[in-house]
Design an enzyme around this catalytic site. Structure first.
Site, PDB file in Angstrom:
ATOM      1  N   ASN A   9      -6.258  -1.927  -6.213  1.00 27.54           N
ATOM      2  CA  ASN A   9      -7.581  -2.454  -6.553  1.00 27.54           C
ATOM      3  C   ASN A   9      -7.433  -3.195  -7.878  1.00 27.54           C
ATOM      4  OD1 ASN A   9     -10.218  -2.931  -7.210  1.00 27.54           O
ATOM      5  ND2 ASN A   9     -10.887  -0.797  -7.078  1.00 27.54           N
ATOM      6  N   ARG A  87      -8.047  -3.928  -1.982  1.00 28.84           N
ATOM      7  CA  ARG A  87      -9.498  -4.052  -1.997  1.00 28.84           C
ATOM      8  C   ARG A  87      -9.849  -5.489  -2.387  1.00 28.84           C
ATOM      9  NH1 ARG A  87     -13.913  -1.725  -6.224  1.00 28.84           N
ATOM     10  NH2 ARG A  87     -15.703  -2.246  -4.947  1.00 28.84           N
ATOM     11  N   HIS A 175     -19.837  -2.579  -1.673  1.00 28.18           N
ATOM     12  CA  HIS A 175     -19.525  -1.139  -1.547  1.00 28.18           C
ATOM     13  C   HIS A 175     -19.317  -0.760  -0.082  1.00 28.18           C
ATOM     14  CE1 HIS A 175     -22.067  -0.348  -5.430  1.00 28.18           C
ATOM     15  NE2 HIS A 175     -20.787  -0.447  -5.754  1.00 28.18           N
ATOM     16  N   ARG A 236     -26.943  -3.695 -14.505  1.00 28.46           N
ATOM     17  CA  ARG A 236     -27.505  -4.766 -13.663  1.00 28.46           C
ATOM     18  C   ARG A 236     -28.956  -4.462 -13.318  1.00 28.46           C
ATOM     19  NH1 ARG A 236     -22.858  -4.597  -9.223  1.00 28.46           N
ATOM     20  NH2 ARG A 236     -21.543  -3.508 -10.705  1.00 28.46           N
ATOM     21  N   GLU A 379     -13.161   5.782  -1.363  1.00 33.16           N
ATOM     22  CA  GLU A 379     -12.918   4.397  -0.958  1.00 33.16           C
ATOM     23  C   GLU A 379     -11.435   4.142  -0.704  1.00 33.16           C
ATOM     24  OE1 GLU A 379     -15.893   1.532  -3.062  1.00 33.16           O
ATOM     25  OE2 GLU A 379     -15.789   3.342  -4.271  1.00 33.16           O
TER      26      GLU A 379
END
Ligand code: AMP
Length: 396
Positions: A9, A87, A175, A236, A379
């Site tokens: 990742n 990823r 996600h 955010r 993940e």
């Protein structure tokens, strides 16, 4: 020997990795190189033994070299690994499944960079460096957007001029590997077949998103064209009135880049109360900070609104699954997000909700029509599983 998959990742200044034994999902090694390109980088490797080493990795190529050195020095051996899974944040409308990486896929990831300017270029750098460093095993791209590609037009279309949509302006969602993994695991925990289970997944971390999953298929999700839309996040804003942007341009004379930066890095919990880490937000709430208390109210009410919306969309709701840093660990956020939803058949058991555990677990009362659970996301395991499936398919 069972298959082993290396998951990579690559962020803008970091490389995170995990080596998994696909027989039992055991983590054989994990680590990260952070602050790549800064004055001093740091590698932390947990393999057969542990290494923590400051360095000076100026580029991802140097970072990847440091990772390979760490494996050589502190094990386990990377010889004979089955595949490398990467990823990739944005796969646009093009990728609804993971793909074997070749030069064409690299080019496509590059072409999708305007949709994820912070992420795709870093992911691509990681892919290029890793393919050079490990020319042997197949490399597979697993896209954060792919799981959401099953959304119907009613969910993914924005009500904007068609020509924008034709150019790629639409909801993509992110996600995705987490929503895929957690929705499957939730059905398993409920003892139900995935095909007959409707689930709302609440991925509440520093980034946060909700999804409505019908029979294992995503039908709506809260993040949009970019990961800015939807829930209130650490930094955010999530949903807001788009007219805010021209308002800021006209009144504060802000540039597009300044607004983009403010909404992504200075908004959310941080904007509301000055802290983006949920633990710090709670410390402030407990110390009587009114802004922090409001931040929690805004964030948890937003979650509740999505739960209501997705319940309506699904028609029948079987499970709600909380996941990610906040969702897995913060019982107060979970309780507030679902407070008052008894009339909808959603009833948390306060004692079960307060239990701290790293295991998947049910936190609703036995009488709750909707089973509420905490399902730790994984993940890396999801990426590794998808990578292996593509790699094996490729070989047969
Ligand atoms: P993630 O992005 O999934 O790694 O989640 C990071 C977020 O999880 C941060 O806001 C952390 O403050 C939050 N978090 C981690 N542990 C806890 C905890 N015990 N209570 C509340 N928030 C937590």
């Amino acid at each position: 020997m069972t298959a082993r998959v290396l998951v990579l990742n690559c962020g803008s200044s970091s490389i995170k990795y995990r080596l998994l034994d696909m027989g039992d999902g055991e983590v054989l090694a994990s680590g990260l190189v952070e602050r790549i390109g800064e004055e001093s980088s740091l590698l932390v490797h947990r393999g057969t033994s542990r290494i923590e080493r400051p360095g000076s990795c100026a580029t991802h190529a140097e970072g990847m070299r440091a990772v390979l050195d760490a494996f050589a020095e502190a094990g386990p051996s990377l010889e004979g690994i089955t595949a490398v899974g990467h990823r990739v944040v944005h796969g646009g409308s093009r990728y609804s499944t993971p793909v074997l990486i070749d030069d064409g896929v690299e080019q496509a990831i590059e072409e999708l960079s305007p949709l994820a300017p912070l992420h795709n270029p870093a992911n691509l750098t990681g892919i290029r460096v890793a393919r050079e460093a490990f020319p042997g095993p197949p490399h597979v791209a697993v896209f954060d957007t792919a799981f959401h590609q099953t959304m119907p037009p009613a969910s993914y279309l924005y009500a904007v001029p068609r020509e924008w949509t034709d150019e790629g302006v639409r909801r993509y969602g992110f996600h995705g590997t987490s929503h895929a993994y957690v929705s499957r695991a939730a059905a398993g925990l409920a003892g139900r077949s995935l095909a007959e289970t409707n689930t709302i997944v609440l991925h509440l971390g520093n980034g946060a998103s909700a999804s409505a999953v019908r029979g294992g298929v995503c039908v709506d999700t809260s993040m949009g064209l970019t990961p800015l839309e939807g829930l209130v996040m650490g930094t955010r804003s999530g949903d807001l009135d788009p007219a805010l942007i021209p308002y800021l341009v006209r009144t504060r004379k802000m540039s597009v880049d300044e607004i983009d930066d403010a909404l992504n890095t200075r908004s959310g919990l941080l904007g509301l109360c000055g802290a983006n880490d949920m633990r710090e937000v709670w410390r402030r709430v407990d110390a009587g900070d009114a802004d922090a208390a409001e931040a929690v109210e805004v964030a948890t009410q937003r979650v509740k609104k999505y739960v209501g919306a997705y319940y309506a969309l699904l028609g029948r709701l079987d499970c709600i699954a909380f996941t990610a840093g906040v969702g897995e660990n913060d019982h107060r956020t979970r309780a507030l997000s679902l407070a008052g939803l008894h009339p909808l058949g959603i009833e948390l058991d306060p004692a079960a909700n307060a239990v701290r555990s790293a295991e998947p677990r049910t936190i609703s009362t036995p009488g709750s029509a909707v089973r509420v659970m905490v399902v730790p996301t994984n993940e890396e395991l999801e990426i590794a599983g998808q990578t292996l499936a593509v790699a094996l398919g490729q070989r047969t």
